[in-house]
Enzyme design. Structure first.
Site, PDB file in Angstrom:
ATOM      1  N   ALA A   1      -2.873 -17.679   6.070  1.00  0.00           N
ATOM      2  CA  ALA A   1      -3.468 -16.324   5.196  1.00  0.00           C
ATOM      3  C   ALA A   1      -4.524 -15.828   5.889  1.00  0.00           C
ATOM      4  CB  ALA A   1      -3.792 -17.065   3.795  1.00  0.00           C
ATOM      5  N   HIS A   2      -5.015 -14.680   5.160  1.00  0.00           N
ATOM      6  CA  HIS A   2      -5.992 -13.665   5.703  1.00  0.00           C
ATOM      7  C   HIS A   2      -7.227 -14.555   5.892  1.00  0.00           C
ATOM      8  CE1 HIS A   2      -6.617 -12.475   1.389  1.00  0.00           C
ATOM      9  NE2 HIS A   2      -7.090 -13.741   1.495  1.00  0.00           N
ATOM     10  N   ASN A   3      -7.900 -13.935   6.915  1.00  0.00           N
ATOM     11  CA  ASN A   3      -9.023 -14.270   7.559  1.00  0.00           C
ATOM     12  C   ASN A   3      -9.142 -15.808   7.847  1.00  0.00           C
ATOM     13  OD1 ASN A   3      -9.823 -12.025   5.382  1.00  0.00           O
ATOM     14  ND2 ASN A   3     -11.254 -12.040   6.860  1.00  0.00           N
TER      15      ASN A   3
END
Length: 350
Positions: A239-241
Site C-alpha cells: 500500500a501507499h507510503n
C-alpha cells in the site's frame, strides 16, 4: 554448451567424487534425471533418488554419505542448494539477450532510450520516460510519462509502471504487475467517499524482483520505497507510503497496509497481513497467514512469529495445542461446575 564435473567443481568450489570428465549440458530434477544432466540433492527426503537417478552429475552436501552404490558423479559442496543456484545463474547469463526496437513499439519523441535496449512489439514508452542501457521491455508493457527504468531491468508483458515512478538497475517486473497505481485514500463525507489525490511516487531500488500481478501503490506524498534486493512473490499488495527494507522477501498474497515500515532481511510467509502505520524490525520472520498488528515484539525484530495476533512461534505452538483441546476442556469445566454446585448444596443441607 558442455561442462565437465571438474569444471563445475572448480566454479562452485567443490570436490569431485567419481569421474571428473563426466559431461553435462542441461539441468534436471534428481527424480527426473537423464544422461547429460546435472541435478542436486539438498533435502534428505530425496536421498533415495540418488541411487536410481540417470543424471550424470549430482551436487551434494559435503556430509552426504551414500548407503548404496551411486552411478552418478558427485560434486561435494558446503551447500548444494546455493551451488545449484550459482550454476543456474551462470546458465541464464549465457543466454543471448534480445536487443532492438520493434517498429510496432510506441516510443514518444521525448523519451530517452539507452544502448542495447529491447523494445518488443506493442511496448509503450511515454513522454519523458528514460530507459537504461540493456533494459528489456516486453509486449504490451507500459512505461508511463517521466518514468525512469534502470540498466538491464526487465519489464515483462502487461506490466505497468505509472507516471514519475523510478525503477533501479537489474530489476525484474513480471507480467501483470503494477507499480504506481493510486494508494487507497478516501475521505468519508456526508455524500460518500471523496478521493484523496495520491501525488507521490514509487521508488524501487536495484536488484528487486516483483512477481506477477503484484501491486505497489504510489504514496499520498513523498514515495513508497522498495529498497535494494527485495524479492516479492506473485499477488502481493504493497500500500501507499510503505517502506520495505533491503533484502526482505515476501511470499504470495501478503498484504502490507499503508505507512508500514518493514525492516531489512525480513521473511513474510504466504497470506501474511500487516496492519498500517506499524514498524517491523530487521530479521523478522512471520509464518503463513500471520496477522501483524504491532507491538514491541514485532518492532524489535530478530524473531519468528505466527498466528493472529502474532505470537512468538513457541508460544503460538503451545497456544495451538490448547486451542485444539478446547471442546474437551469445556466439558471438563462444565462437569467441575456441576460437581461444585452439588457440593455447595450438600454443605448447605448440613
Amino acid at each position: 554448451m558442455n561442462f565437465t564435473a571438474q569444471q563445475i567443481a572448480a566454479y562452485i568450489g567443490g570436490t569431485v567424487d567419481g569421474d571428473p570428465e563426466a559431461s553435462v549440458n542441461t539441468f534436471a530434477k534428481i527424480e527426473e534425471g537423464v544422461a547429460g544432466a546435472v541435478s542436486f540433492l539438498a533435502n534428505p527426503q530425496y536421498d533415495h533418488y540418488i541411487y536410481e537417478t540417470h543424471s550424470s552429475v549430482v551436487l551434494v552436501n559435503d556430509d552426504f554419505k551414500p548407503v548404496q552404490p551411486v552411478s552418478a558423479t558427485l560434486v561435494r559442496v558446503p551447500n548444494a542448494y546455493e551451488a545449484v543456484s550459482r550454476l543456474l545463474q551462470l546458465y541464464e547469463s549465457m543466454k543471448p539477450r534480445q536487443t532492438g526496437i520493434s517498429t510496432l513499439a510506441f516510443v514518444a519523441e521525448t523519451a530517452k532510450i539507452g544502448k542495447d535496449v529491447y523494445l518488443a512489439p506493442f511496448a509503450v514508452v511515454e513522454d519523458g520516460a528514460e530507459i537504461g542501457d540493456g533494459a528489456m521491455i516486453y509486449p504490451h508493457a507500459t512505461i508511463g510519462p517521466r518514468v525512469k527504468i534502470g540498466c538491464k531491468t526487465v519489464v515483462y508483458s502487461n506490466a505497468v509502471v505509472y507516471h514519475d515512478c523510478v525503477v533501479g538497475d537489474d530489476c525484474i517486473l513480471h507480467a501483470g504487475c503494477v507499480v504506481g497505481a493510486d494508494g487507497f485514500g478516501f475521505a468519508p463525507t456526508a455524500d460518500g467517499y471523496e478521493k484523496i489525490p495520491q501525488i507521490g511516487i514509487v521508488t524501487i531500488e536495484d536488484n528487486v524482483e516483483i512477481g506477477a500481478n503484484t501491486c505497489i501503490d504510489r504514496s499520498t506524498m513523498g514515495s513508497t520505497i522498495v529498497h535494494r534486493g527485495v524479492k516479492l512473490d506473485n499477488l502481493i499488495q504493497i500500500a501507499h507510503n510503505v517502506e520495505i527494507g533491503a533484502n526482505t522477501v515476501m511470499s504470495a498474497q501478503v498484504g502490507v497496509a499503508g505507512s508500514c515500515k518493514v525492516g531489512e532481511w525480513c521473511m513474510l510467509g504466504g497470506q501474511v497481513g500487516v496492519a498500517g502505520h506499524i514498524t517491523l524490525g530487521d530479521h523478522l520472520h512471520a509464518g503463513a497467514q500471520s496477522g501483524l498488528a504491532g507491538g514491541r515484539l514485532l518492532k524489535k525484530g530478530n524473531c519468528t512469529v505466527m498466528g493472529y495476533p502474532a505470537l512468538e512461534h513457541q508460544n503460538f505452538a503451545r497456544s495451538a495445542a490448547v486451542y485444539k483441546n478446547l471442546p474437551e476442556l469445556q466439558q471438563r469445566v462444565n462437569q467441575l461446575e456441576r460437581e461444585i454446585e452439588e457440593l455447595k448444596k450438600s454443605c448447605q443441607d448440613k
